[in-house]
Scaffold this motif. Structure first.
Motif, PDB file in Angstrom:
ATOM      1  N   ALA A  60       8.805  -5.579   5.372  1.00  0.00           N
ATOM      2  CA  ALA A  60       9.051  -4.985   6.755  1.00  0.00           C
ATOM      3  C   ALA A  60       9.296  -6.199   7.930  1.00  0.00           C
ATOM      4  O   ALA A  60       9.682  -7.487   7.366  1.00  0.00           O
ATOM      5  CB  ALA A  60       7.387  -5.202   7.142  1.00  0.00           C
ATOM      6  N   VAL A  61      10.057  -5.690   8.833  1.00  0.00           N
ATOM      7  CA  VAL A  61      10.763  -6.049  10.138  1.00  0.00           C
ATOM      8  C   VAL A  61       9.885  -6.435  11.218  1.00  0.00           C
ATOM      9  O   VAL A  61       9.992  -5.309  11.273  1.00  0.00           O
ATOM     10  CB  VAL A  61      12.183  -5.875   9.936  1.00  0.00           C
ATOM     11  CG1 VAL A  61      12.780  -7.068  11.063  1.00  0.00           C
ATOM     12  CG2 VAL A  61      12.789  -6.933   8.888  1.00  0.00           C
ATOM     13  N   VAL A  62      10.008  -7.367  12.116  1.00  0.00           N
ATOM     14  CA  VAL A  62       8.850  -7.392  13.364  1.00  0.00           C
ATOM     15  C   VAL A  62       9.634  -8.198  14.000  1.00  0.00           C
ATOM     16  O   VAL A  62       9.723  -8.935  14.253  1.00  0.00           O
ATOM     17  CB  VAL A  62       7.485  -7.379  12.748  1.00  0.00           C
ATOM     18  CG1 VAL A  62       6.564  -8.745  12.116  1.00  0.00           C
ATOM     19  CG2 VAL A  62       6.870  -7.095  14.235  1.00  0.00           C
ATOM     20  N   SER A  70       2.617  -3.583  -3.337  1.00  0.00           N
ATOM     21  CA  SER A  70       2.496  -2.732  -2.208  1.00  0.00           C
ATOM     22  C   SER A  70       3.414  -3.575  -1.081  1.00  0.00           C
ATOM     23  O   SER A  70       3.670  -4.681  -1.084  1.00  0.00           O
ATOM     24  CB  SER A  70       1.255  -2.722  -1.228  1.00  0.00           C
ATOM     25  OG  SER A  70       1.123  -2.449  -0.042  1.00  0.00           O
ATOM     26  N   SER A  71       4.413  -2.153  -0.135  1.00  0.00           N
ATOM     27  CA  SER A  71       5.297  -3.085   0.741  1.00  0.00           C
ATOM     28  C   SER A  71       4.717  -3.617   1.760  1.00  0.00           C
ATOM     29  O   SER A  71       3.450  -2.677   2.125  1.00  0.00           O
ATOM     30  CB  SER A  71       6.215  -1.786   1.162  1.00  0.00           C
ATOM     31  OG  SER A  71       7.073  -1.751  -0.044  1.00  0.00           O
ATOM     32  N   PRO A  72       4.351  -4.113   2.566  1.00  0.00           N
ATOM     33  CA  PRO A  72       4.282  -4.887   3.671  1.00  0.00           C
ATOM     34  C   PRO A  72       4.325  -3.352   4.892  1.00  0.00           C
ATOM     35  O   PRO A  72       5.152  -3.198   5.019  1.00  0.00           O
ATOM     36  CB  PRO A  72       4.202  -5.868   4.243  1.00  0.00           C
ATOM     37  CG  PRO A  72       5.519  -6.604   3.400  1.00  0.00           C
ATOM     38  CD  PRO A  72       5.605  -5.443   2.589  1.00  0.00           C
ATOM     39  N   SER A  73       2.999  -3.523   5.419  1.00  0.00           N
ATOM     40  CA  SER A  73       3.904  -2.519   6.595  1.00  0.00           C
ATOM     41  C   SER A  73       3.114  -3.001   7.727  1.00  0.00           C
ATOM     42  O   SER A  73       1.909  -3.658   8.016  1.00  0.00           O
ATOM     43  CB  SER A  73       2.827  -1.055   6.644  1.00  0.00           C
ATOM     44  OG  SER A  73       1.731  -0.859   6.258  1.00  0.00           O
ATOM     45  N   VAL A  74       3.792  -2.772   9.077  1.00  0.00           N
ATOM     46  CA  VAL A  74       3.122  -3.233  10.596  1.00  0.00           C
ATOM     47  C   VAL A  74       2.434  -2.263  11.448  1.00  0.00           C
ATOM     48  O   VAL A  74       3.458  -1.352  11.835  1.00  0.00           O
ATOM     49  CB  VAL A  74       4.044  -4.649  10.784  1.00  0.00           C
ATOM     50  CG1 VAL A  74       4.124  -6.000   9.577  1.00  0.00           C
ATOM     51  CG2 VAL A  74       5.390  -4.143  11.255  1.00  0.00           C
ATOM     52  N   VAL A  85      -0.549  -7.304   9.723  1.00  0.00           N
ATOM     53  CA  VAL A  85       0.348  -6.498   8.771  1.00  0.00           C
ATOM     54  C   VAL A  85      -0.875  -5.742   7.520  1.00  0.00           C
ATOM     55  O   VAL A  85      -2.058  -6.459   7.520  1.00  0.00           O
ATOM     56  CB  VAL A  85       1.057  -8.042   8.051  1.00  0.00           C
ATOM     57  CG1 VAL A  85       1.631  -7.137   6.892  1.00  0.00           C
ATOM     58  CG2 VAL A  85       1.608  -8.661   8.950  1.00  0.00           C
ATOM     59  N   LEU A  86      -0.545  -5.248   6.703  1.00  0.00           N
ATOM     60  CA  LEU A  86      -1.558  -3.705   6.620  1.00  0.00           C
ATOM     61  C   LEU A  86      -0.751  -4.252   4.864  1.00  0.00           C
ATOM     62  O   LEU A  86       0.872  -3.601   4.527  1.00  0.00           O
ATOM     63  CB  LEU A  86      -1.820  -2.665   6.710  1.00  0.00           C
ATOM     64  CG  LEU A  86      -2.336  -1.987   5.744  1.00  0.00           C
ATOM     65  CD1 LEU A  86      -3.819  -2.534   5.820  1.00  0.00           C
ATOM     66  CD2 LEU A  86      -2.791   0.249   6.449  1.00  0.00           C
ATOM     67  N   ILE A  87      -1.510  -4.502   3.609  1.00  0.00           N
ATOM     68  CA  ILE A  87      -0.868  -5.122   2.781  1.00  0.00           C
ATOM     69  C   ILE A  87      -1.882  -4.015   1.044  1.00  0.00           C
ATOM     70  O   ILE A  87      -3.259  -4.819   1.628  1.00  0.00           O
ATOM     71  CB  ILE A  87      -0.156  -6.026   2.174  1.00  0.00           C
ATOM     72  CG1 ILE A  87       0.930  -5.977   1.088  1.00  0.00           C
ATOM     73  CG2 ILE A  87      -1.098  -7.337   2.452  1.00  0.00           C
ATOM     74  CD1 ILE A  87       1.600  -6.429   0.925  1.00  0.00           C
ATOM     75  N   GLY A  88      -1.265  -3.484   0.493  1.00  0.00           N
ATOM     76  CA  GLY A  88      -2.726  -3.753  -0.595  1.00  0.00           C
ATOM     77  C   GLY A  88      -1.763  -4.675  -1.909  1.00  0.00           C
ATOM     78  O   GLY A  88      -1.356  -4.909  -1.732  1.00  0.00           O
ATOM     79  N   ASP A 102      -0.267   0.301  -4.657  1.00  0.00           N
ATOM     80  CA  ASP A 102       1.586  -0.084  -4.927  1.00  0.00           C
ATOM     81  C   ASP A 102       2.261   0.568  -3.822  1.00  0.00           C
ATOM     82  O   ASP A 102       3.319   0.108  -3.869  1.00  0.00           O
ATOM     83  CB  ASP A 102       1.594   0.455  -6.589  1.00  0.00           C
ATOM     84  CG  ASP A 102       1.058  -0.087  -7.642  1.00  0.00           C
ATOM     85  OD1 ASP A 102       0.729  -0.882  -7.500  1.00  0.00           O
ATOM     86  OD2 ASP A 102       1.380   0.724  -8.429  1.00  0.00           O
ATOM     87  N   ALA A 103       1.763   2.091  -3.098  1.00  0.00           N
ATOM     88  CA  ALA A 103       2.954   2.391  -1.848  1.00  0.00           C
ATOM     89  C   ALA A 103       2.442   2.062  -0.779  1.00  0.00           C
ATOM     90  O   ALA A 103       0.925   0.841  -0.676  1.00  0.00           O
ATOM     91  CB  ALA A 103       2.359   3.599  -1.911  1.00  0.00           C
ATOM     92  N   THR A 104       2.772   1.706  -0.222  1.00  0.00           N
ATOM     93  CA  THR A 104       3.184   1.651   1.536  1.00  0.00           C
ATOM     94  C   THR A 104       1.782   1.925   2.390  1.00  0.00           C
ATOM     95  O   THR A 104       1.635   2.994   2.084  1.00  0.00           O
ATOM     96  CB  THR A 104       4.462   1.867   1.933  1.00  0.00           C
ATOM     97  OG1 THR A 104       5.064   0.525   0.894  1.00  0.00           O
ATOM     98  CG2 THR A 104       4.296   0.961   3.112  1.00  0.00           C
ATOM     99  N   ALA A 105       1.101   1.372   2.405  1.00  0.00           N
ATOM    100  CA  ALA A 105      -0.135   2.159   3.456  1.00  0.00           C
ATOM    101  C   ALA A 105       0.446   2.949   5.115  1.00  0.00           C
ATOM    102  O   ALA A 105       1.163   2.103   5.185  1.00  0.00           O
ATOM    103  CB  ALA A 105      -0.958   0.799   3.426  1.00  0.00           C
TER     104      ALA A 105
END
Length: 122
Positions: free
Chosen positions: A26-28, A67-71, A80-83, A110-113
């Motif tokens: 992820a890019v922020v 999991s990919s991080p999401s922001v 940052v949300l990550i599983g 395993d998926a992006t949240a």
């Protein structure tokens, strides 16, 4: 991790993370710059300066992450949300990597949240 110049395909920088990043980064935007947030399968989340790859922060989860991080902004704070593969969902402060919370999701993630916010992110 390799960041490429999109105009010519040449590497801008490379960084060894101590594990294999299996997911997408992820890019922020932080201040005037950009930060790349990427997780490795070894259970550490890395925030790297987009310009040169220098480490902004690292968060050790001690749980394998595919999991990919999401922001997103929640409650006025960037998170940052990550599983994890051990049924956890983590919320991290995106400026410091500090763990804000951890919940047991009941199954591996395993998926992006996905995020859902109401109003101004509260």
């Amino acid at each position: 991790m390799v960041v490429l110049d999109a105009t010519n395909g040449q590497p801008r920088w490379r960084k060894r993370l101590g594990g294999v990043p299996i997911s997408s980064p992820a890019v922020v935007r932080q201040g005037m710059g950009l930060v790349v947030i990427v997780a490795g399968n070894h259970g550490t989340v890395h925030a790297l300066d987009f310009a040169d790859g220098s480490v902004e922060w690292e968060a050790v989860l001690n749980e394998a992450t595919w999991s990919s991080p999401s922001v997103a902004m929640t409650g006025g704070v960037g998170r940052v949300l990550i599983g994890s593969r051990l049924n956890s969902l983590f919320g991290l402060d995106w400026r410091t990597g500090a763990r804000q919370w951890r919940v047991d999701a009941g199954y591996w993630i395993d998926a992006t949240a996905a995020w859902y916010t109401i109003g101004d992110g509260d």
